[in-house]
Design a protein around this motif. Sequence first.
Motif, PDB file in Angstrom:
ATOM      1  N   LEU A   1       5.423  13.158   0.194  1.00  0.00           N
ATOM      2  CA  LEU A   1       5.850  13.201  -1.207  1.00  0.00           C
ATOM      3  C   LEU A   1       5.184  14.344  -1.986  1.00  0.00           C
ATOM      4  O   LEU A   1       5.829  15.328  -2.341  1.00  0.00           O
ATOM      5  CB  LEU A   1       5.549  11.858  -1.871  1.00  0.00           C
ATOM      6  N   ASP A   2       3.886  14.229  -2.241  1.00  0.00           N
ATOM      7  CA  ASP A   2       3.200  15.193  -3.091  1.00  0.00           C
ATOM      8  C   ASP A   2       3.094  16.565  -2.430  1.00  0.00           C
ATOM      9  O   ASP A   2       2.610  16.681  -1.300  1.00  0.00           O
ATOM     10  CB  ASP A   2       1.797  14.692  -3.445  1.00  0.00           C
ATOM     11  N   ASN A   3       3.556  17.578  -3.142  1.00  0.00           N
ATOM     12  CA  ASN A   3       3.526  18.972  -2.680  1.00  0.00           C
ATOM     13  C   ASN A   3       4.414  19.215  -1.456  1.00  0.00           C
ATOM     14  O   ASN A   3       4.307  20.250  -0.804  1.00  0.00           O
ATOM     15  CB  ASN A   3       2.090  19.426  -2.402  1.00  0.00           C
ATOM     16  N   THR A   4       5.272  18.267  -1.155  1.00  0.00           N
ATOM     17  CA  THR A   4       6.314  18.441  -0.135  1.00  0.00           C
ATOM     18  C   THR A   4       7.650  18.178  -0.830  1.00  0.00           C
ATOM     19  O   THR A   4       8.334  19.108  -1.213  1.00  0.00           O
ATOM     20  CB  THR A   4       6.097  17.495   1.061  1.00  0.00           C
ATOM     21  N   LEU A   5       7.993  16.919  -1.016  1.00  0.00           N
ATOM     22  CA  LEU A   5       9.224  16.597  -1.738  1.00  0.00           C
ATOM     23  C   LEU A   5       9.100  16.940  -3.224  1.00  0.00           C
ATOM     24  O   LEU A   5      10.041  17.423  -3.853  1.00  0.00           O
ATOM     25  CB  LEU A   5       9.546  15.111  -1.560  1.00  0.00           C
ATOM     26  N   ILE A   6       7.896  16.685  -3.779  1.00  0.00           N
ATOM     27  CA  ILE A   6       7.659  16.985  -5.195  1.00  0.00           C
ATOM     28  C   ILE A   6       7.013  18.358  -5.337  1.00  0.00           C
ATOM     29  O   ILE A   6       5.981  18.636  -4.725  1.00  0.00           O
ATOM     30  CB  ILE A   6       6.738  15.940  -5.850  1.00  0.00           C
ATOM     31  N   ASP A   7       7.609  19.196  -6.164  1.00  0.00           N
ATOM     32  CA  ASP A   7       7.059  20.508  -6.491  1.00  0.00           C
ATOM     33  C   ASP A   7       6.366  20.404  -7.850  1.00  0.00           C
ATOM     34  O   ASP A   7       7.008  20.278  -8.887  1.00  0.00           O
ATOM     35  CB  ASP A   7       8.182  21.549  -6.541  1.00  0.00           C
TER      36      ASP A   7
ATOM     37  N   LYS B   1      -1.082   7.753  -0.930  1.00  0.00           N
ATOM     38  CA  LYS B   1      -1.302   7.683  -2.381  1.00  0.00           C
ATOM     39  C   LYS B   1      -1.983   6.361  -2.706  1.00  0.00           C
ATOM     40  O   LYS B   1      -1.411   5.290  -2.489  1.00  0.00           O
ATOM     41  CB  LYS B   1       0.032   7.804  -3.134  1.00  0.00           C
ATOM     42  N   THR B   2      -3.208   6.440  -3.207  1.00  0.00           N
ATOM     43  CA  THR B   2      -3.929   5.231  -3.576  1.00  0.00           C
ATOM     44  C   THR B   2      -3.282   4.578  -4.798  1.00  0.00           C
ATOM     45  O   THR B   2      -2.413   5.156  -5.446  1.00  0.00           O
ATOM     46  CB  THR B   2      -5.405   5.556  -3.881  1.00  0.00           C
ATOM     47  N   PHE B   3      -3.722   3.365  -5.114  1.00  0.00           N
ATOM     48  CA  PHE B   3      -3.130   2.636  -6.239  1.00  0.00           C
ATOM     49  C   PHE B   3      -3.468   3.290  -7.575  1.00  0.00           C
ATOM     50  O   PHE B   3      -2.625   3.339  -8.472  1.00  0.00           O
ATOM     51  CB  PHE B   3      -3.625   1.182  -6.252  1.00  0.00           C
ATOM     52  N   HIS B   4      -4.720   3.774  -7.699  1.00  0.00           N
ATOM     53  CA  HIS B   4      -5.183   4.266  -8.994  1.00  0.00           C
ATOM     54  C   HIS B   4      -5.988   5.554  -8.842  1.00  0.00           C
ATOM     55  O   HIS B   4      -6.510   5.852  -7.771  1.00  0.00           O
ATOM     56  CB  HIS B   4      -6.061   3.216  -9.697  1.00  0.00           C
ATOM     57  N   THR B   5      -6.099   6.298  -9.939  1.00  0.00           N
ATOM     58  CA  THR B   5      -7.025   7.423  -9.979  1.00  0.00           C
ATOM     59  C   THR B   5      -8.450   6.867  -9.990  1.00  0.00           C
ATOM     60  O   THR B   5      -8.661   5.678 -10.268  1.00  0.00           O
ATOM     61  CB  THR B   5      -6.809   8.273 -11.246  1.00  0.00           C
ATOM     62  N   PRO B   6      -9.461   7.702  -9.693  1.00  0.00           N
ATOM     63  CA  PRO B   6     -10.845   7.220  -9.771  1.00  0.00           C
ATOM     64  C   PRO B   6     -11.150   6.624 -11.151  1.00  0.00           C
ATOM     65  O   PRO B   6     -10.582   7.034 -12.168  1.00  0.00           O
ATOM     66  CB  PRO B   6     -11.670   8.492  -9.523  1.00  0.00           C
ATOM     67  N   GLU B   7     -12.072   5.670 -11.168  1.00  0.00           N
ATOM     68  CA  GLU B   7     -12.400   4.963 -12.411  1.00  0.00           C
ATOM     69  C   GLU B   7     -12.846   5.922 -13.507  1.00  0.00           C
ATOM     70  O   GLU B   7     -12.508   5.739 -14.683  1.00  0.00           O
ATOM     71  CB  GLU B   7     -13.498   3.932 -12.136  1.00  0.00           C
TER      72      GLU B   7
ATOM     73  N   ALA C   1       5.170   7.645  -9.604  1.00  0.00           N
ATOM     74  CA  ALA C   1       5.845   8.291  -8.476  1.00  0.00           C
ATOM     75  C   ALA C   1       7.170   7.607  -8.166  1.00  0.00           C
ATOM     76  O   ALA C   1       8.189   8.267  -7.918  1.00  0.00           O
ATOM     77  CB  ALA C   1       4.938   8.281  -7.243  1.00  0.00           C
ATOM     78  N   LYS C   2       7.165   6.270  -8.194  1.00  0.00           N
ATOM     79  CA  LYS C   2       8.413   5.527  -7.963  1.00  0.00           C
ATOM     80  C   LYS C   2       9.439   5.839  -9.044  1.00  0.00           C
ATOM     81  O   LYS C   2      10.632   6.008  -8.755  1.00  0.00           O
ATOM     82  CB  LYS C   2       8.128   4.020  -7.934  1.00  0.00           C
TER      83      LYS C   2
END
Length: 204
Positions: free
Chosen positions: A11-17, A95-101, A112-113
Motif C-alpha cells: 500500500l504505502d509508497n506502492t499503491l499510494i503515491d 501498518k500498525t494500528f496507531h502512530t507512536p504515543e 487508509a481504508k
Amino acid sequence: RKVARWIGLDLDNTLIDYSPAFGPLVIEHGLGTGTESRDQLRDRLRRPDSDEQWQLLQSVLYTDGLAYATMAPGALDCIETALALEWCVCIVSHKTFHTPERFGSRDLRTPAKEWLARVGVVDLVGSEHVHFAESQDEKVALIAEYECDVFVDDLEAVLANQSMPAHTLRVLYRPGRGWKPTEDGLIEADFPALSKWLVDAERR
C-alpha cells in the motif's frame, strides 16, 4: 492453471503515491521549505543522533497526508487489467494500528481504508481482500496464505524475506521503470510495465 491467480499489492509508497503530500506537510510542521523530494527529506531528517523529525513526518504523512495522496501512476489501470484477465487482487500492508504515543496515537488503518474506498479500489478488490499486518513477518505470512503468484512492494526487504513463497514473482516497485530483472531474482517495474506483462503473459 490454478483456479485463482493472485496479485498482491503493498500500500504505502506502492499503491499510494504520497509525493503530493510532502510539500504541504513539511511546511505545516515547520520541517523545511517543501521543495525537497522524499529521499532528500529522509536523508536530512534521519540524523545519526535522532530521527524524531522523520518519524513525526511519517506519522502525519500516513494520516493527514492521505488528503493529498494519489494513486501511483498506472495503478488503477493495472488492477482493472488484472481483474479483466481473471486475476484476483489483494492488498497486504505492514501498518500498525496507531502512530507512536508521542505523536498522538493516531489511528493509521481507518484513514487508509477510507482512502482506498474513496479512490475506488475497495469496490474493485473487495474489502475482505484488504489486510493490515502488525509486522513484516505477519505481512509475508498473509502473502503466503494467499499463495500470491505476484507481489508488488517498494521495499526490497519484504520481497527478500526468507518466508516469501518460492513461486511468487517478486516485483520491486520503481516509478518510471520498465520491466527489468535484477541479479537477485527480483523484477524492477512500475504499474504500466506490470500491466503490459499481464497482457503479454495471457498471450503466451
